[in-house]
Write an enzyme that holds these catalytic residues in place. Structure first.
Site, PDB file in Angstrom:
ATOM      1  CE  LYS A 125      -3.529  -2.102   3.038  1.00 30.52           C
ATOM      2  NZ  LYS A 125      -4.734  -2.042   2.202  1.00 30.52           N
ATOM      3  NE  ARG A 174     -10.393 -10.657  -1.086  1.00 36.71           N
ATOM      4  CZ  ARG A 174     -10.780  -9.789  -2.029  1.00 36.71           C
ATOM      5  NH1 ARG A 174     -11.144 -10.246  -3.218  1.00 36.71           N
ATOM      6  NH2 ARG A 174     -10.815  -8.505  -1.780  1.00 36.71           N
TER       7      ARG A 174
END
Length: 481
Positions: free
Chosen positions: A259, A333
């Site tokens: 990020k 996830r």
């Protein structure tokens, strides 16, 4: 802050609708303020008549009469609480009003919560503290026949606030201190004394369970991953179980799909899903709800090192399904895939709710107002929506057409962990659906609602505690059916 039934209190709160014709208890002052446009009764507007008067009160605007809701009352009384702190008021009195569209219980709950929410602050690391809570006693003038109901509602509201504040504190804690192990210990310390069984499993047990997707995410961190299983048995006459599964990334750098710095700053909040289930479990246990609930958190960090998982890897999972890694920043996830399968295969839950700060796509779609949702069971989804309405934590359901499944199909593995920019919030939810089998399930994406960059109503900047209340009311209505 303690609540009492009675008419004592230093300062009275007088409710005023927007542009009301008159205010019985302070009409001369109100008429003057209205004429000078100094006070109109807008939602949350406060005028204080405290400093130089024996008859001390505040005028509290509650907005347009026909638009009064439980949530608008929360906002108004939150503002009242903040205003009263400025004057270091120690006791207040409120005549509980009646509204045609609201149940008495809901009115009491909203007033209580609004005032209690005004006390929250996270100042642990400030050397100079801001204004401290000063209200010690709140006196409620109520209908005599509503006394027992009011007392029960107040107690329930206080239990909920305990859970909400716990969740907020866990999320607001910086990642340097809130590691997976610290999170696990917090769950144990907060819940075991309330009768919740808390089991914590380290790397070896996680490996033994075959939770390879969970372990893959944690490989780049020096901090050991922790599987936290919290079991509340509120109904010994039933074997039905509701499972709450919370995403527990105590820090997310993005891994090798790193990020930018601006997106990393608040990534200590990527465990907000886990904090919400821990907070909900506390409120559920404190209220002694007659329901069986199991909460599951797969806690770890997503970091970069020579041992970290990489784009292009193909990993397995507890369910046996294989996953192509296209983006290491789609890690939540993966941890949830194994935690959900644990709920299905080990816990054998009858219904499952997962809560996760899962996608930026959900924030793009819904902002910070609505939590995104996706489900495989419309009946359970309806119950979640009802709980969210009661909580004042709105939920918006995304579609789950089978056609979306094509976007998560892998080429060299069964699934891929990222579908790119297209329908990102939906495909992330559809990915999770692959790990719940036929168990009724709802996924809640709280990426926009669990942590705020600026104040929104009675929710301040930082952690919000969403959706602790929704989970609580869902459990309350579950009743092991």
């Amino acid at each position: 802050m303690k609540f009492h039934i009675g008419k004592d209190g230093e300062v009275k709160i007088i409710l005023v609708y927007k542009n009301a014709e008159k205010v019985e208890e302070a009409n001369d002052l109100y008429s003057y303020l209205k004429e000078k446009e100094l006070f109109k009764g807008d939602l949350g507007e406060v005028y204080s008549h405290i400093s130089h008067s024996e008859d001390k009160f505040i005028l509290l605007g509650i907005g347009e009469k026909e638009k009064t809701t439980a949530n608008s009352l929360r906002k108004a009384f939150f503002n009242a609480g903040k205003e009263l702190m400025k004057f270091k008021v120690t006791s207040i009195k409120i005549s509980i009003p009646m509204f045609k569209n609201l149940k008495y219980e809901s009115i009491v709950q909203s007033i209580t919560e609004g005032l209690l929410q005004s006390e929250y602050s996270f100042e642990k690391y400030l050397t100079k503290k801001k204004i401290s809570p000063s209200i010690k006693n709140v006196y409620l003038d109520i209908l005599e026949e509503k006394k027992e109901e009011t007392i029960n509602t107040i107690n329930e509201s206080k239990n909920l606030i305990e859970g909400i504040f716990l969740a907020r504190n866990l999320v607001n804690e910086p990642a340097i201190y809130m590691t997976p192990t610290v999170l696990a210990n917090n769950a144990k310390n907060q819940l075991e004394s309330l009768g919740v069984e808390v089991k914590i499993y380290g790397k070896e047990k996680i490996k033994e369970l075959g939770m390879e997707a969970f372990l893959a995410v944690s490989k780049g961190s020096f901090e050991e991953s922790q599987l936290i299983v919290m079991n509340y048995k509120g109904n010994s006459n039933s074997d039905k179980k509701l499972a709450l599964v919370g995403k527990g990334l105590t820090y997310d750098s993005g891994g090798y799909s790193i990020k930018p710095t601006s997106s990393m700053i608040n990534m200590h909040s990527d465990m907000a899903g886990s904090a919400s289930v821990i907070g909900a479990m506390k409120a559920i246990a404190m209220s002694k709800l007659e329901v069986n609930v199991v909460a599951i958190v797969a806690a770890c960090e997503n970091m970069i090192s020579g041992g970290a998982y990489k784009p292009g890897d193909i990993i397995s999972s507890m369910s046996g399904k294989t996953i192509e890694i296209l983006n290491t920043d789609a890690e939540g996830r993966l941890t949830l895939a194994d935690a959900l399968w644990y709920a299905v295969d080990v816990v054998k839950a009858d219904k499952i709710i997962d809560i996760a700060t899962l996608t930026g796509a959900c924030v793009t779609a819904l902002g910070s107002i609505n939590t995104g949702a996706i489900t495989n069971n419309s009946y359970l989804m309806d119950n979640v929506k009802k709980a969210s309405e009661c909580a004042g934590e709105p939920v918006w359901e995304f579609p789950n057409n089978d056609e979306y499944k094509e976007l998560i199909k892998g080429t060299f593995g069964d699934l891929k962990n990222s579908s790119g920019r297209e329908a990102g919030a939906i495909t992330a939810g559809m990915f999770l659906q692959e790990f719940v089998g036929n168990t009724p399930w709802v996924h809640l994406d709280v990426a926009g609602t669990a942590y705020l960059s600026s104040k929104n109503g009675y929710l301040q900047k930082g952690a919000t505690g969403v959706p602790v209340k929704t989970l609580y009311y869902l459990a309350k209505g579950f009743k092991n059916k």
